[in-house]
Design a protein around this motif. Structure first.
Motif, PDB file in Angstrom:
ATOM      1  N   VAL A 129       0.910  -1.193  -0.024  1.00 19.88           N
ATOM      2  CA  VAL A 129      -0.070   0.110   0.081  1.00 19.88           C
ATOM      3  C   VAL A 129       0.825   1.121  -0.161  1.00 19.88           C
ATOM      4  N   PHE A 130       0.867   2.176  -0.993  1.00 22.25           N
ATOM      5  CA  PHE A 130       1.585   3.337  -1.199  1.00 22.25           C
ATOM      6  C   PHE A 130       0.736   4.626  -1.381  1.00 22.25           C
ATOM      7  N   THR A 131       0.924   5.644  -1.026  1.00 20.36           N
ATOM      8  CA  THR A 131       0.468   6.894  -1.129  1.00 20.36           C
ATOM      9  C   THR A 131       0.736   7.586  -2.451  1.00 20.36           C
ATOM     10  N   LEU A 132      -0.261   8.221  -3.210  1.00 14.33           N
ATOM     11  CA  LEU A 132      -0.104   8.919  -4.055  1.00 14.33           C
ATOM     12  C   LEU A 132      -0.079  10.098  -4.097  1.00 14.33           C
ATOM     13  N   ILE A 172       2.300   9.035 -12.562  1.00 14.18           N
ATOM     14  CA  ILE A 172       2.021   9.354 -10.998  1.00 14.18           C
ATOM     15  C   ILE A 172       2.893   8.478 -10.417  1.00 14.18           C
ATOM     16  N   ALA A 173       3.794   9.288  -9.428  1.00 17.21           N
ATOM     17  CA  ALA A 173       4.716   8.708  -8.507  1.00 17.21           C
ATOM     18  C   ALA A 173       3.980   7.773  -7.833  1.00 17.21           C
ATOM     19  N   ILE A 174       4.519   6.559  -7.212  1.00 19.38           N
ATOM     20  CA  ILE A 174       3.816   5.574  -6.366  1.00 19.38           C
ATOM     21  C   ILE A 174       4.853   5.743  -5.187  1.00 19.38           C
ATOM     22  N   ASN A 175       4.573   5.996  -4.081  1.00 19.34           N
ATOM     23  CA  ASN A 175       5.449   6.674  -2.951  1.00 19.34           C
ATOM     24  C   ASN A 175       6.205   5.113  -2.377  1.00 19.34           C
ATOM     25  N   PHE A 176       7.078   4.565  -3.154  1.00 17.13           N
ATOM     26  CA  PHE A 176       7.668   3.422  -2.766  1.00 17.13           C
ATOM     27  C   PHE A 176       9.324   3.958  -2.702  1.00 17.13           C
ATOM     28  N   ASN A 177       9.896   4.210  -1.550  1.00 11.04           N
ATOM     29  CA  ASN A 177      11.390   4.437  -1.497  1.00 11.04           C
ATOM     30  C   ASN A 177      11.627   5.993  -2.097  1.00 11.04           C
ATOM     31  N   ARG A 178      10.577   6.624  -1.793  1.00  7.93           N
ATOM     32  CA  ARG A 178      10.726   7.970  -2.215  1.00  7.93           C
ATOM     33  C   ARG A 178      10.118   8.955  -1.357  1.00  7.93           C
ATOM     34  N   PRO A 180       7.436  11.666  -0.499  1.00  5.45           N
ATOM     35  CA  PRO A 180       6.388  12.556  -0.886  1.00  5.45           C
ATOM     36  C   PRO A 180       6.486  13.946  -1.029  1.00  5.45           C
ATOM     37  N   GLY A 181       5.869  14.746  -1.951  1.00  7.40           N
ATOM     38  CA  GLY A 181       5.965  15.905  -2.005  1.00  7.40           C
ATOM     39  C   GLY A 181       6.741  16.552  -3.031  1.00  7.40           C
ATOM     40  N   THR A 182       7.504  15.775  -3.664  1.00 14.29           N
ATOM     41  CA  THR A 182       8.450  15.961  -4.600  1.00 14.29           C
ATOM     42  C   THR A 182       8.193  15.640  -5.969  1.00 14.29           C
ATOM     43  N   PRO A 183       8.627  16.384  -7.036  1.00 16.45           N
ATOM     44  CA  PRO A 183       8.315  15.679  -8.488  1.00 16.45           C
ATOM     45  C   PRO A 183       8.617  14.122  -8.598  1.00 16.45           C
ATOM     46  N   PRO A 184       7.906  13.553  -9.510  1.00 13.95           N
ATOM     47  CA  PRO A 184       8.177  12.056  -9.629  1.00 13.95           C
ATOM     48  C   PRO A 184       9.466  11.867  -9.963  1.00 13.95           C
ATOM     49  N   ASP A 185      10.270  12.711 -10.540  1.00 16.01           N
ATOM     50  CA  ASP A 185      11.735  12.137 -10.995  1.00 16.01           C
ATOM     51  C   ASP A 185      12.784  12.670 -10.080  1.00 16.01           C
ATOM     52  N   ASP A 186      12.266  12.839  -8.665  1.00 17.73           N
ATOM     53  CA  ASP A 186      13.354  13.143  -7.695  1.00 17.73           C
ATOM     54  C   ASP A 186      14.049  11.822  -7.218  1.00 17.73           C
ATOM     55  N   PRO A 187      15.214  12.051  -7.228  1.00 17.69           N
ATOM     56  CA  PRO A 187      16.067  10.701  -7.356  1.00 17.69           C
ATOM     57  C   PRO A 187      16.294  10.233  -5.850  1.00 17.69           C
ATOM     58  N   SER A 188      15.692  11.097  -4.889  1.00 19.67           N
ATOM     59  CA  SER A 188      16.176  10.496  -3.468  1.00 19.67           C
ATOM     60  C   SER A 188      15.577   9.198  -3.114  1.00 19.67           C
ATOM     61  N   ARG A 189      16.423   8.243  -2.464  1.00 20.05           N
ATOM     62  CA  ARG A 189      15.823   7.044  -2.267  1.00 20.05           C
ATOM     63  C   ARG A 189      16.216   6.851  -0.425  1.00 20.05           C
ATOM     64  N   PRO A 190      15.211   7.171   0.271  1.00 23.74           N
ATOM     65  CA  PRO A 190      15.241   7.183   1.603  1.00 23.74           C
ATOM     66  C   PRO A 190      15.759   5.798   2.224  1.00 23.74           C
ATOM     67  N   GLN A 191      15.273   4.917   1.651  1.00 19.29           N
ATOM     68  CA  GLN A 191      15.932   3.212   2.166  1.00 19.29           C
ATOM     69  C   GLN A 191      17.252   2.796   1.735  1.00 19.29           C
ATOM     70  N   GLY A 192      17.523   3.743   0.608  1.00 20.27           N
ATOM     71  CA  GLY A 192      18.811   3.332  -0.068  1.00 20.27           C
ATOM     72  C   GLY A 192      18.842   2.794  -1.382  1.00 20.27           C
ATOM     73  N   SER A 194      19.727   0.198  -2.987  1.00 23.12           N
ATOM     74  CA  SER A 194      19.399  -1.107  -3.530  1.00 23.12           C
ATOM     75  C   SER A 194      17.939  -1.697  -3.350  1.00 23.12           C
ATOM     76  N   LYS A 195      17.136  -0.851  -2.740  1.00 21.87           N
ATOM     77  CA  LYS A 195      15.699  -0.989  -2.647  1.00 21.87           C
ATOM     78  C   LYS A 195      14.753  -0.751  -3.778  1.00 21.87           C
ATOM     79  N   GLY A 196      15.702   0.053  -4.538  1.00 21.15           N
ATOM     80  CA  GLY A 196      15.055   0.424  -5.921  1.00 21.15           C
ATOM     81  C   GLY A 196      14.079   1.719  -5.685  1.00 21.15           C
ATOM     82  N   GLY A 197      13.421   2.049  -6.711  1.00 23.58           N
ATOM     83  CA  GLY A 197      12.568   3.286  -6.793  1.00 23.58           C
ATOM     84  C   GLY A 197      12.388   3.789  -8.186  1.00 23.58           C
ATOM     85  N   GLY A 198      11.817   5.032  -7.981  1.00 20.42           N
ATOM     86  CA  GLY A 198      11.335   5.567  -9.570  1.00 20.42           C
ATOM     87  C   GLY A 198      10.200   4.621 -10.008  1.00 20.42           C
ATOM     88  N   ILE A 199       9.466   4.387  -9.069  1.00 20.04           N
ATOM     89  CA  ILE A 199       8.228   3.128  -9.505  1.00 20.04           C
ATOM     90  C   ILE A 199       6.779   4.222  -9.736  1.00 20.04           C
TER      91      ILE A 199
END
Length: 245
Positions: A129-132, A172-178, A180-192, A194-199
């Motif tokens: 379950v991920f916020t949008l 529409i950005a799926i808030n998995f390892n990103r 929230p509140g930033t553009p979808p292409d924000d490169p931040s990965r709070p969990q590192g 290796s957990k992936g992101g940009g989903i």
């Protein structure tokens, strides 16, 4: 509430730099109790209990407990199987204590299916379950209620097959390892990393993705014009077995 990002140039730099990780994640190589108009223009059969039910059909206690209590819009992605790239998307809106089926349509997920432990480049979409909260794309804002970041930086690399070139016209950005509140292409990965992101939710190219969920253009336009931050929308996604757990 809407942020219309300034038109960013430097497409090649974006594809090779800031968006390299994002693009690699996104692109790449039951009977029912009612029916609803298809997200992609077709008519699909709603899952059992999908009209006026007090529970979202096919979603078990595990994931249901993770849906925020203030969420009144749920995009449910029902994967056909653990190792399948085919899925069905249903938009539910809560009215009082009941969830009503709004739209139903076909979609695709990770080319290798689903996982409960997603990692970069595993080619599977994460179950959960991920916020949008954030949207954007190459095209002009179609009337999105979520903050919309328009930029040519979302353009898919022209080294990809032509059928993929329009994948990120709307996202529409799926808030998995990103964040929230930033553009979808924000490169931040709070969990590192290796957990992936940009989903993302993005436009469909007719087959599986690297981890995203892809839908036909009319479906994406409908979601952009319907998902309302005041209703705290979320996506509940996974293969049917994991969703029901």
């Amino acid at each position: 509430m809407r942020k219309n990002g300034a038109m960013r140039t430097g497409i090649a730099a974006a594809a090779c730099g800031v968006l390299a990780m994002t693009l690699s994640a996104c692109g790449g190589p039951g009977g029912g109790s009612g029916s609803a108009k298809g997200l992609g223009g077709e008519t699909e059969r709603a899952p059992a209990g999908g009209v006026g039910g007090t529970r979202i059909p096919g979603v078990g206690d595990g994931l249901r407990s993770r849906i925020p209590s203030n969420s009144r819009q749920v995009v449910a992605v029902y994967g056909a199987g653990r190792n399948s790239a085919d899925s069905t998307v249903v938009l539910y809106t809560k009215s009082g204590s009941t969830w009503d089926t709004q739209r139903v349509g076909k979609a695709h997920n990770g080319v290798k299916g689903w996982t409960t432990d997603h990692h970069e480049d595993d080619k599977r979409s994460p179950v959960g379950v991920f916020t949008l909260t954030d949207a954007g794309g190459v095209l002009d804002d179609p009337g999105a209620l979520l903050p919309y970041d328009r930029s040519r930086a979302y353009q898919a690399p022209r080294g990809w097959a032509k059928s993929y070139w329009h994948d990120f016209d709307y996202v529409i950005a799926i808030n998995f390892n990103r964040r929230p509140g930033t553009p979808p292409d924000d490169p931040s990965r709070p969990q590192g990393r290796s957990k992936g992101g940009g989903i993302w939710l993005h436009l469909d190219h007719g087959s599986g993705t690297s981890a995203c969920v892809s839908l036909p253009k009319p479906a994406m336009e409908h979601l952009l014009r319907t998902l309302d931050p005041r209703r705290h929308p979320v996506v509940v996604m996974g293969d049917r077995a994991d969703l029901a757990a």
